[in-house]
Design a protein around this motif. Structure first.
Motif, PDB file in Angstrom:
ATOM      1  N   GLY A  26      10.706  -1.160   5.962  1.00 35.86           N
ATOM      2  CA  GLY A  26       9.485  -1.182   5.168  1.00 35.86           C
ATOM      3  C   GLY A  26       9.695  -0.892   3.704  1.00 35.86           C
ATOM      4  O   GLY A  26       8.742  -0.982   2.904  1.00 35.86           O
ATOM      5  N   ASN A  27      10.914  -0.554   3.325  1.00 35.21           N
ATOM      6  CA  ASN A  27      11.165  -0.144   1.938  1.00 35.21           C
ATOM      7  C   ASN A  27      10.758  -1.170   0.883  1.00 35.21           C
ATOM      8  O   ASN A  27      10.256  -0.790  -0.184  1.00 35.21           O
ATOM      9  CB  ASN A  27      12.649   0.207   1.747  1.00 35.21           C
ATOM     10  N   PRO A  28      10.959  -2.475   1.105  1.00 31.33           N
ATOM     11  CA  PRO A  28      10.618  -3.422   0.029  1.00 31.33           C
ATOM     12  C   PRO A  28       9.120  -3.609  -0.204  1.00 31.33           C
ATOM     13  O   PRO A  28       8.734  -4.215  -1.201  1.00 31.33           O
ATOM     14  CB  PRO A  28      11.240  -4.741   0.518  1.00 31.33           C
ATOM     15  N   TYR A  29       8.281  -3.107   0.719  1.00 28.72           N
ATOM     16  CA  TYR A  29       6.865  -3.477   0.701  1.00 28.72           C
ATOM     17  C   TYR A  29       5.895  -2.330   0.437  1.00 28.72           C
ATOM     18  O   TYR A  29       4.743  -2.580   0.073  1.00 28.72           O
ATOM     19  CB  TYR A  29       6.489  -4.110   2.050  1.00 28.72           C
ATOM     20  N   TRP A  30       6.323  -1.097   0.635  1.00 27.28           N
ATOM     21  CA  TRP A  30       5.403   0.032   0.641  1.00 27.28           C
ATOM     22  C   TRP A  30       5.836   1.131  -0.325  1.00 27.28           C
ATOM     23  O   TRP A  30       7.017   1.456  -0.410  1.00 27.28           O
ATOM     24  CB  TRP A  30       5.301   0.642   2.052  1.00 27.28           C
ATOM     25  N   ILE A  31       4.876   1.706  -1.026  1.00 26.88           N
ATOM     26  CA  ILE A  31       5.123   2.883  -1.868  1.00 26.88           C
ATOM     27  C   ILE A  31       5.067   4.117  -0.985  1.00 26.88           C
ATOM     28  O   ILE A  31       4.151   4.279  -0.171  1.00 26.88           O
ATOM     29  CB  ILE A  31       4.078   2.985  -2.999  1.00 26.88           C
ATOM     30  N   SER A  32       6.051   4.997  -1.143  1.00 33.17           N
ATOM     31  CA  SER A  32       6.181   6.160  -0.263  1.00 33.17           C
ATOM     32  C   SER A  32       5.907   7.450  -1.024  1.00 33.17           C
ATOM     33  O   SER A  32       6.255   7.572  -2.202  1.00 33.17           O
ATOM     34  CB  SER A  32       7.596   6.200   0.331  1.00 33.17           C
ATOM     35  N   CYS A  33       5.293   8.398  -0.324  1.00 34.46           N
ATOM     36  CA  CYS A  33       5.040   9.718  -0.904  1.00 34.46           C
ATOM     37  C   CYS A  33       5.310  10.781   0.147  1.00 34.46           C
ATOM     38  O   CYS A  33       4.590  10.867   1.151  1.00 34.46           O
ATOM     39  CB  CYS A  33       3.597   9.836  -1.398  1.00 34.46           C
ATOM     40  N   GLN A  60      10.732  -0.384  -7.900  1.00 33.06           N
ATOM     41  CA  GLN A  60      12.043  -0.296  -7.269  1.00 33.06           C
ATOM     42  C   GLN A  60      11.907   0.302  -5.871  1.00 33.06           C
ATOM     43  O   GLN A  60      10.970   1.045  -5.581  1.00 33.06           O
ATOM     44  CB  GLN A  60      12.990   0.567  -8.110  1.00 33.06           C
ATOM     45  N   ARG A  61      12.851   0.013  -4.995  1.00 30.77           N
ATOM     46  CA  ARG A  61      12.783   0.469  -3.615  1.00 30.77           C
ATOM     47  C   ARG A  61      13.277   1.907  -3.472  1.00 30.77           C
ATOM     48  O   ARG A  61      14.379   2.242  -3.912  1.00 30.77           O
ATOM     49  CB  ARG A  61      13.630  -0.432  -2.708  1.00 30.77           C
ATOM     50  N   ALA A  62      12.466   2.717  -2.846  1.00 32.86           N
ATOM     51  CA  ALA A  62      12.923   4.016  -2.362  1.00 32.86           C
ATOM     52  C   ALA A  62      13.423   3.833  -0.929  1.00 32.86           C
ATOM     53  O   ALA A  62      13.089   2.849  -0.260  1.00 32.86           O
ATOM     54  CB  ALA A  62      11.783   5.027  -2.411  1.00 32.86           C
ATOM     55  N   TRP A  63      14.202   4.801  -0.456  1.00 36.00           N
ATOM     56  CA  TRP A  63      14.797   4.684   0.878  1.00 36.00           C
ATOM     57  C   TRP A  63      14.035   5.597   1.840  1.00 36.00           C
ATOM     58  O   TRP A  63      14.527   6.649   2.249  1.00 36.00           O
ATOM     59  CB  TRP A  63      16.272   5.057   0.823  1.00 36.00           C
ATOM     60  N   ALA A  64      12.840   5.186   2.190  1.00 39.95           N
ATOM     61  CA  ALA A  64      11.931   6.056   2.941  1.00 39.95           C
ATOM     62  C   ALA A  64      11.606   5.559   4.339  1.00 39.95           C
ATOM     63  O   ALA A  64      11.413   6.363   5.247  1.00 39.95           O
ATOM     64  CB  ALA A  64      10.620   6.229   2.159  1.00 39.95           C
ATOM     65  N   GLY A 104       0.820  -1.204   0.000  1.00 40.37           N
ATOM     66  CA  GLY A 104       0.000   0.000   0.000  1.00 40.37           C
ATOM     67  C   GLY A 104       0.853   1.254   0.000  1.00 40.37           C
ATOM     68  O   GLY A 104       1.992   1.252  -0.479  1.00 40.37           O
ATOM     69  N   LEU A 105       0.294   2.312   0.577  1.00 42.75           N
ATOM     70  CA  LEU A 105       0.883   3.650   0.498  1.00 42.75           C
ATOM     71  C   LEU A 105       1.234   4.167   1.883  1.00 42.75           C
ATOM     72  O   LEU A 105       0.425   4.070   2.816  1.00 42.75           O
ATOM     73  CB  LEU A 105      -0.129   4.604  -0.152  1.00 42.75           C
ATOM     74  N   ILE A 106       2.421   4.756   1.995  1.00 46.64           N
ATOM     75  CA  ILE A 106       2.835   5.461   3.206  1.00 46.64           C
ATOM     76  C   ILE A 106       3.002   6.938   2.859  1.00 46.64           C
ATOM     77  O   ILE A 106       3.980   7.325   2.211  1.00 46.64           O
ATOM     78  CB  ILE A 106       4.163   4.911   3.769  1.00 46.64           C
ATOM     79  N   PRO A 107       2.072   7.814   3.264  1.00 47.00           N
ATOM     80  CA  PRO A 107       2.271   9.255   3.086  1.00 47.00           C
ATOM     81  C   PRO A 107       3.175   9.791   4.209  1.00 47.00           C
ATOM     82  O   PRO A 107       2.848   9.658   5.397  1.00 47.00           O
ATOM     83  CB  PRO A 107       0.853   9.836   3.194  1.00 47.00           C
ATOM     84  N   HIS A 108       4.297  10.354   3.849  1.00 50.32           N
ATOM     85  CA  HIS A 108       5.241  10.931   4.804  1.00 50.32           C
ATOM     86  C   HIS A 108       5.034  12.443   4.876  1.00 50.32           C
ATOM     87  O   HIS A 108       4.462  13.045   3.965  1.00 50.32           O
ATOM     88  CB  HIS A 108       6.675  10.662   4.354  1.00 50.32           C
ATOM     89  N   VAL A 109       5.531  13.054   5.947  1.00 47.35           N
ATOM     90  CA  VAL A 109       5.533  14.503   6.036  1.00 47.35           C
ATOM     91  C   VAL A 109       6.965  14.986   5.785  1.00 47.35           C
ATOM     92  O   VAL A 109       7.925  14.465   6.362  1.00 47.35           O
ATOM     93  CB  VAL A 109       5.000  15.000   7.396  1.00 47.35           C
TER      94      VAL A 109
END
Length: 265
Positions: free
Chosen positions: A78-85, A70-74, A27-32
Motif C-alpha cells: 500500500g505504500n505507493p497509494y496511501w499517506i501514513s500516520c 514520496q513513499r514511506a515504508w508503512a 487517502g490516510l492510514i492511521p497506524h498505531v
C-alpha cells in the motif's frame, strides 16, 4: 502543485523512503505505534526498513518524516497509494481527544490538498480513511490499529467534514469559538473539558477525582478549571482575568498551551 509537507508538523526527514507516490493518493492510514515517544530515530535507521509520513503524539504534537509525494515504508504493497500516520499509544487504548482532533485536521487538509474522498474504507482499492489491516497479507498481515481505533474513523471523518474551519497554525485551532460560561451546554463545552483535562494532566478516564467529566455541561468545576487556566502564566499570554468564562482570549490561550505542551502544568 499540491503541498508535500503538512504545515503544523515539525519536519524531520528520514532516510527510509523511496520513489514517488502514485498520484492522486487514495487517502490516510492511521497506524498505531505500539509504544511511546518520537519515531524519528527508528525511521532514520536504515536497518529498521520502516517509516511513515507522519507521527502523532498523545498530546497532539506532529512530526513529518517523509514528504507526501514520496513513499514511506508503512504498509508494504500500500505504500505507493496511501499517506501514513503513526499514532502514539497501543491497540488496546483509545485515541486521546486531541489525537482525534489532529487526525481530523490532517484529513481535512488532505481533502483540500489531494482531493481525498470523505469516506471510510476497508478495501486497499478504496478511498478515504482506511486501516493497515485492510490490506491483508500483501500489506504485512497486521491487525493495526486494533478495533478501538479502527472504530473511531467515523468520529474523525465527522469532525473533518464539519463546518468548523481548522486553523493553519494549530495554536489557533479554537479561533472563532463562541464564548461559553457556567450554564452553557453543547459540543464546544465538551471539547473545552477534554482540552482542560489534557492541559492539567487529568485525562485518564477512570480513577482521577480531579478529572472533569466531558459531559458538555459547563458547571462550577469547569468554571473553576477555566479560572485556573486563566491564572496560569503561559510563555505567550501570561495571566488573564480569571473570571472562569471561556471567551476568545481564553480559547486562544488554551490552543497555544496545548500546542506547546510537552508536560502537564
Amino acid at each position: 502543485m499540491a503541498a508535500t509537507l503538512y504545515p503544523p508538523a515539525r519536519y524531520r526527514p528520514v532516510r527510509n523512503t523511496s520513489g514517488p507516490m502514485v498520484q492522486p493518493t487514495r487517502g490516510l492510514i492511521p497506524h498505531v505505534q505500539v509504544g511511546t515517544g518520537s519515531l524519528f530515530g527508528w525511521f532514520d535507521n536504515s536497518a529498521s526498513q520502516v517509516s511513515s509520513h507522519l507521527w502523532l503524539s498523545r498530546t497532539g504534537e506532529l512530526e513529518q518524516y517523509v514528504p507526501c509525494d514520496q513513499r514511506a515504508w508503512a504498509q508494504a504493497a500500500g505504500n505507493p497509494y496511501w499517506i501514513s500516520c503513526e499514532c502514539e499509544g497501543y491497540p488496546a487504548e483509545d485515541y486521546t481527544p486531541i489525537q482525534v482532533t489532529r487526525l481530523a485536521e490532517l484529513f481535512r487538509w488532505g481533502m483540500q490538498e489531494f482531493g481525498w474522498k470523505a469516506e471510510i474504507t476497508d478495501s486497499p482499492n478504496g478511498y478515504g480513511i482506511g486501516t493497515h489491516r485492510m490490506g491483508g497479507a500483501s500489506w504485512g498481515g497486521h491487525d493495526c490499529p486494533g478495533d478501538i481505533r479502527a472504530n473511531r474513523r467515523g468520529d474523525i471523518l465527522s469532525l473533518a467534514t464539519s463546518q468548523r474551519t481548522f486553523a493553519a497554525d494549530p495554536r489557533d485551532r479554537y479561533a472563532g469559538r463562541p464564548t461559553v460560561r457556567e450554564g452553557s451546554t453543547g459540543p464546544d463545552v465538551t471539547e473545552l473539558q477534554n482540552a482542560l483535562n489534557i492541559v492539567f494532566g487529568h485525562e485518564a478516564p477512570t480513577g482521577d477525582p480531579n478529572r472533569l467529566t466531558p459531559d458538555g455541561t459547563y458547571g462550577p468545576r469547569t468554571t473553576a478549571r477555566v479560572a485556573s487556566l486563566q491564572r496560569y502564566a503561559s510563555p505567550w499570554f501570561g495571566r488573564i482575568p480569571d473570571d472562569g468564562i471561556c471567551g476568545s482570549t481564553t480559547w486562544r490561550k488554551l490552543g497555544w498551551i496545548l500546542t506547546g505542551l510537552n508536560r502537564t502544568i
